[in-house]
Design a protein around this motif. Structure first.
Motif, mmCIF file in Angstrom:
data_model
loop_
_atom_site.group_PDB
_atom_site.id
_atom_site.type_symbol
_atom_site.label_atom_id
_atom_site.label_comp_id
_atom_site.label_asym_id
_atom_site.label_seq_id
_atom_site.Cartn_x
_atom_site.Cartn_y
_atom_site.Cartn_z
ATOM 1 N N LEU A 14 27.979 66.442 66.305
ATOM 2 C CA LEU A 14 26.669 66.936 65.869
ATOM 3 C C LEU A 14 26.742 68.360 65.335
ATOM 4 C CD1 LEU A 14 24.491 65.706 68.896
ATOM 5 C CD2 LEU A 14 24.803 64.582 66.680
ATOM 6 N N LEU A 15 27.891 69.022 65.557
ATOM 7 C CA LEU A 15 28.001 70.442 65.219
ATOM 8 C C LEU A 15 27.705 70.710 63.745
ATOM 9 C CD1 LEU A 15 30.690 72.899 66.502
ATOM 10 C CD2 LEU A 15 30.188 72.808 64.064
ATOM 11 N N ALA A 16 28.388 70.005 62.860
ATOM 12 C CA ALA A 16 28.201 70.266 61.425
ATOM 13 C C ALA A 16 26.808 69.899 60.928
ATOM 14 C CB ALA A 16 29.283 69.536 60.622
ATOM 15 N N PRO A 17 26.258 68.710 61.276
ATOM 16 C CA PRO A 17 24.906 68.392 60.793
ATOM 17 C C PRO A 17 23.850 69.394 61.246
ATOM 18 C CG PRO A 17 25.992 66.414 61.599
ATOM 19 C CD PRO A 17 26.871 67.565 61.972
ATOM 20 N N LEU A 18 23.957 69.902 62.471
ATOM 21 C CA LEU A 18 22.950 70.840 62.974
ATOM 22 C C LEU A 18 23.180 72.249 62.436
ATOM 23 C CD1 LEU A 18 22.643 69.733 66.726
ATOM 24 C CD2 LEU A 18 21.007 69.321 64.890
ATOM 25 N N PHE A 19 24.362 72.776 62.692
ATOM 26 C CA PHE A 19 24.653 74.158 62.315
ATOM 27 C C PHE A 19 24.779 74.308 60.806
ATOM 28 C CE2 PHE A 19 27.875 77.798 62.374
ATOM 29 C CZ PHE A 19 26.883 78.757 62.511
ATOM 30 N N GLY A 20 25.417 73.341 60.180
ATOM 31 C CA GLY A 20 25.654 73.435 58.745
ATOM 32 C C GLY A 20 24.436 73.196 57.889
ATOM 33 N N SER A 21 23.334 72.798 58.505
ATOM 34 C CA SER A 21 22.115 72.553 57.733
ATOM 35 C C SER A 21 21.597 73.826 57.073
ATOM 36 C CB SER A 21 21.020 71.968 58.627
ATOM 37 O OG SER A 21 20.588 72.930 59.588
ATOM 38 N N GLY A 22 21.901 74.978 57.691
ATOM 39 C CA GLY A 22 21.446 76.254 57.144
ATOM 40 C C GLY A 22 20.010 76.580 57.460
ATOM 41 N N SER A 23 19.301 75.673 58.146
ATOM 42 C CA SER A 23 17.901 75.933 58.507
ATOM 43 C C SER A 23 17.840 76.566 59.893
ATOM 44 C CB SER A 23 17.107 74.627 58.505
ATOM 45 O OG SER A 23 17.484 73.802 59.593
ATOM 46 N N TRP A 24 16.782 77.332 60.131
ATOM 47 C CA TRP A 24 16.664 77.983 61.430
ATOM 48 C C TRP A 24 16.418 76.949 62.519
ATOM 49 C CZ3 TRP A 24 12.532 77.557 64.684
ATOM 50 C CH2 TRP A 24 11.330 77.078 64.155
ATOM 51 N N LEU A 25 15.731 75.836 62.185
ATOM 52 C CA LEU A 25 15.470 74.794 63.176
ATOM 53 C C LEU A 25 16.772 74.091 63.578
ATOM 54 C CD1 LEU A 25 13.175 73.479 64.738
ATOM 55 C CD2 LEU A 25 12.953 71.801 62.884
ATOM 56 N N GLY A 26 17.614 73.792 62.581
ATOM 57 C CA GLY A 26 18.911 73.184 62.885
ATOM 58 C C GLY A 26 19.780 74.104 63.707
ATOM 59 N N ALA A 27 19.787 75.400 63.359
ATOM 60 C CA ALA A 27 20.576 76.373 64.111
ATOM 61 C C ALA A 27 20.064 76.501 65.545
ATOM 62 C CB ALA A 27 20.545 77.727 63.411
ATOM 63 N N LEU A 28 18.730 76.479 65.731
ATOM 64 C CA LEU A 28 18.156 76.574 67.075
ATOM 65 C C LEU A 28 18.564 75.371 67.917
ATOM 66 C CD1 LEU A 28 16.312 78.027 69.077
ATOM 67 C CD2 LEU A 28 14.376 76.775 68.085
ATOM 68 N N ALA A 29 18.476 74.163 67.343
ATOM 69 C CA ALA A 29 18.889 72.963 68.075
ATOM 70 C C ALA A 29 20.367 73.022 68.421
ATOM 71 C CB ALA A 29 18.594 71.717 67.233
ATOM 72 N N PHE A 30 21.168 73.517 67.501
ATOM 73 C CA PHE A 30 22.604 73.697 67.728
ATOM 74 C C PHE A 30 22.854 74.587 68.946
ATOM 75 C CE2 PHE A 30 26.049 76.792 66.738
ATOM 76 C CZ PHE A 30 27.150 75.959 66.857
ATOM 77 N N PHE A 31 22.156 75.709 69.014
ATOM 78 C CA PHE A 31 22.361 76.648 70.115
ATOM 79 C C PHE A 31 21.811 76.107 71.446
ATOM 80 C CE2 PHE A 31 22.677 80.044 66.769
ATOM 81 C CZ PHE A 31 23.995 80.361 67.053
ATOM 82 N N VAL A 32 20.645 75.498 71.416
ATOM 83 C CA VAL A 32 20.044 75.004 72.663
ATOM 84 C C VAL A 32 20.905 73.897 73.277
ATOM 85 C CG1 VAL A 32 18.078 73.745 73.622
ATOM 86 C CG2 VAL A 32 17.682 75.678 72.083
ATOM 87 N N ILE A 33 21.335 72.938 72.456
ATOM 88 C CA ILE A 33 22.136 71.827 72.980
ATOM 89 C C ILE A 33 23.517 72.316 73.416
ATOM 90 C CG2 ILE A 33 23.214 69.623 72.437
ATOM 91 C CD1 ILE A 33 20.935 69.152 70.414
ATOM 92 N N GLY A 34 24.175 73.066 72.536
ATOM 93 C CA GLY A 34 25.535 73.506 72.826
ATOM 94 C C GLY A 34 25.616 74.422 74.029
ATOM 95 N N LEU A 35 24.713 75.377 74.129
ATOM 96 C CA LEU A 35 24.777 76.326 75.239
ATOM 97 C C LEU A 35 24.207 75.746 76.526
ATOM 98 C CD1 LEU A 35 24.107 79.585 73.222
ATOM 99 C CD2 LEU A 35 26.193 78.985 74.461
ATOM 100 N N SER A 36 23.356 74.732 76.452
ATOM 101 C CA SER A 36 22.969 74.008 77.669
ATOM 102 C C SER A 36 24.178 73.275 78.248
ATOM 103 C CB SER A 36 21.850 73.013 77.367
ATOM 104 O OG SER A 36 20.650 73.670 77.023
ATOM 105 N N LEU A 37 24.944 72.621 77.379
ATOM 106 C CA LEU A 37 26.187 71.978 77.824
ATOM 107 C C LEU A 37 27.144 73.018 78.411
ATOM 108 C CD1 LEU A 37 26.771 69.492 74.866
ATOM 109 C CD2 LEU A 37 26.374 68.856 77.259
ATOM 110 N N MET A 38 27.161 74.199 77.816
ATOM 111 C CA MET A 38 28.010 75.271 78.329
ATOM 112 C C MET A 38 27.623 75.633 79.764
ATOM 113 S SD MET A 38 30.478 77.341 77.753
ATOM 114 C CE MET A 38 31.087 78.617 78.875
ATOM 115 N N GLY A 39 26.324 75.705 80.049
ATOM 116 C CA GLY A 39 25.879 76.000 81.409
ATOM 117 C C GLY A 39 26.309 74.947 82.408
ATOM 118 N N PHE A 40 26.230 73.677 81.995
ATOM 119 C CA PHE A 40 26.597 72.585 82.899
ATOM 120 C C PHE A 40 28.102 72.567 83.197
ATOM 121 C CE2 PHE A 40 22.478 70.597 81.778
ATOM 122 C CZ PHE A 40 22.063 70.268 83.057
ATOM 123 N N THR A 41 28.917 72.995 82.236
ATOM 124 C CA THR A 41 30.355 73.000 82.501
ATOM 125 C C THR A 41 30.812 74.299 83.173
ATOM 126 O OG1 THR A 41 32.537 72.650 81.522
ATOM 127 C CG2 THR A 41 30.989 73.882 80.199
#
Length: 438
Positions: free
Chosen positions: A324-351
């Motif tokens: 999901l990294l490229a579709p979210l982050f690579g979209s270039g939109s602030w909404l895609g970037a926000l979803a990228f950070f929320v999902i990725g860093l939530s997973l970071m907290g769990f690990t």
């Protein structure tokens, strides 16, 4: 160096213990992250100005990597004294090493003033940061877990881990504040130095708290039973090689994920995707808030279902997130970037939440400081030291989806290592070792 006498004082209160373990790692990670942010924003321009923009960033990332190679050395040095003379004194020394190195960076001359000497001095200070952090993390985790009541090891062990998101928020917040208050010219003239120099105040606060704690019960017991070994580092490689190997790769995906979400994302987002610093950093900070919120939740799950099971299922999620990294982050939109950070860093907290407890539990008390520190910091070498560099190269040469594949492959390796931890734990339990099956 002789060992301190065993205190007969009452055990530290939970509040004091958890504050001492949290405040030190908060300071350490604040220092570490202001370097990471400056490595993207400041150092390419002021310390590597002769290269083209991409080459300057890659050279800056090379100095960033130095600390990761220094961290196992710091783990071995501070781990030796932590297992020989005690957790408390070693934690104080590690904090001083990290703090002085960070303040020194804020006082360095730039390339324009002293030429090639500037990046060499920067690399030397970065080495000091790595040595300090290599000794800090393991001691902070042991301070918490060795004082934990039964059934609460992961909950206590997550407090040092909370220092990562808190330190990151302070570090990023300080650069956002400077960006808002100072003009671009003032920021590059002197403003970037302020967070590095101001970290001295945080170090003094950390020293005050840590000097008021007493030694952990587990270490006092090891002294009473004369369980300490002469050279913990040698003992790790003689008797605990498999635990060291499995633990190192069990931390791989955690490190790759975090440094893709922070250092690489900041660099790529502000140079290739068209985001400005003041647009991008708030999105990243929102993600870090989710990072901090999921750490306590992960500790509850880890105490209930087991550290290893929680880590395995989270790592499966990281492997899926790679696609999901490229579709979210690579979209270039602030909404895609926000979803990228929320999902990725939530997973970071769990690990990240259960990781400290899981690594510490793999080693007996006599070599636990050295063993836990080495696994964590060797994991940093294989997982984080080259992650920003490798991701930048992959994204430039192959495309952003390959950065996601890089993350997914790292996650698969970590899953295999965690399975190995379970097999090793089962064997050790049969032989009466302290390595748990959880």
């Amino acid at each position: 160096m002789s060992s301190a006498p065993v205190s007969s004082d009452a055990l530290n209160s939970p509040g004091r213990i958890l504050l001492a373990s949290l405040i030190g790692t908060t300071i350490e990670f604040f220092d570490f992250y202001i370097y990471a942010t400056a490595a993207v924003i400041v150092f390419p321009k002021l310390f590597f100005p002769g290269a083209d923009p991409t080459s300057a960033i890659l050279q800056s990332f090379a100095t960033f990597a130095i600390a990761f190679f220094a961290r196992p050395i710091g783990a071995a040095i501070f781990g030796h004294f932590g297992d020989r003379i005690g957790r408390k004194a070693t934690l104080v020394a590690a904090l001083m090493t990290m703090g002085l190195s960070t303040v020194a960076i804020g006082l360095l001359p730039t390339y324009a003033s002293v030429g090639v000497v500037a990046p060499l001095l920067l690399a030397l200070c970065r080495l000091g940061q790595g040595l300090g952090l290599g000794g800090e993390w393991g001691g902070a985790v042991l301070l918490a877990t060795e004082n934990a009541p039964p059934g609460k090891s992961a909950w206590y062990g997550m407090f040092p881990q909370l220092g990562a998101p808190i330190g990151f928020i302070f570090a990023t917040g300080s650069f956002l504040l400077l960006d808002a208050v100072l003009g671009n010219e003032q920021f590059f003239a002197f403003g970037w130095r302020i967070p590095f120099i101001a970290s001295a105040l945080l170090v003094f606060m950390g020293l005050y708290v840590r000097l008021r704690i007493s030694e952990t019960p587990a270490f006092r017991k090891a002294i009473e039973k004369q369980e300490r070994v002469q050279v913990p580092f040698v003992s790790i490689f003689a008797k605990h090689k498999l635990a060291l190997l499995c633990g190192t790769f069990a931390a791989l995906a955690t490190f790759v994920l975090f440094y893709l979400m922070t250092v690489f994302a900041l660099s790529w987002g502000t140079t290739k995707l068209g985001f400005s610093r003041d647009q991008f950093l708030p999105l990243q900070m929102i993600g870090v808030v989710f990072f901090g919120l999921t750490i306590p939740l992960s500790a509850v799950l880890a105490d209930r279902f087991g550290r290893r099971q929680t880590l395995i299922w989270t790592t499966v999620g990281i492997a899926v997130f790679g696609f999901l990294l490229a579709p979210l982050f690579g979209s270039g939109s602030w909404l895609g970037a926000l979803a990228f950070f929320v999902i990725g860093l939530s997973l970071m907290g769990f690990t990240y939440g259960p990781l400290g407890t899981a690594l510490a539990e793999m080693f007996p008390t006599a070599v636990r400081y050295t063993g836990a520190s080495l696994t964590f910091n060797l994991g940093g070498i294989v997982g984080a030291s080259l992650a920003p560099y490798a991701a930048t190269w992959l994204a430039t040469e192959k495309g952003l989806p390959y950065v996601g594949y890089y993350l997914s492959v790292s996650a698969l390796i970590t899953i295999l290592a965690l399975i190995g931890v379970g097999v090793l734990a089962g064997r050790e339990e049969e032989g009466g070792s302290a390595v748990p099956a959880r």
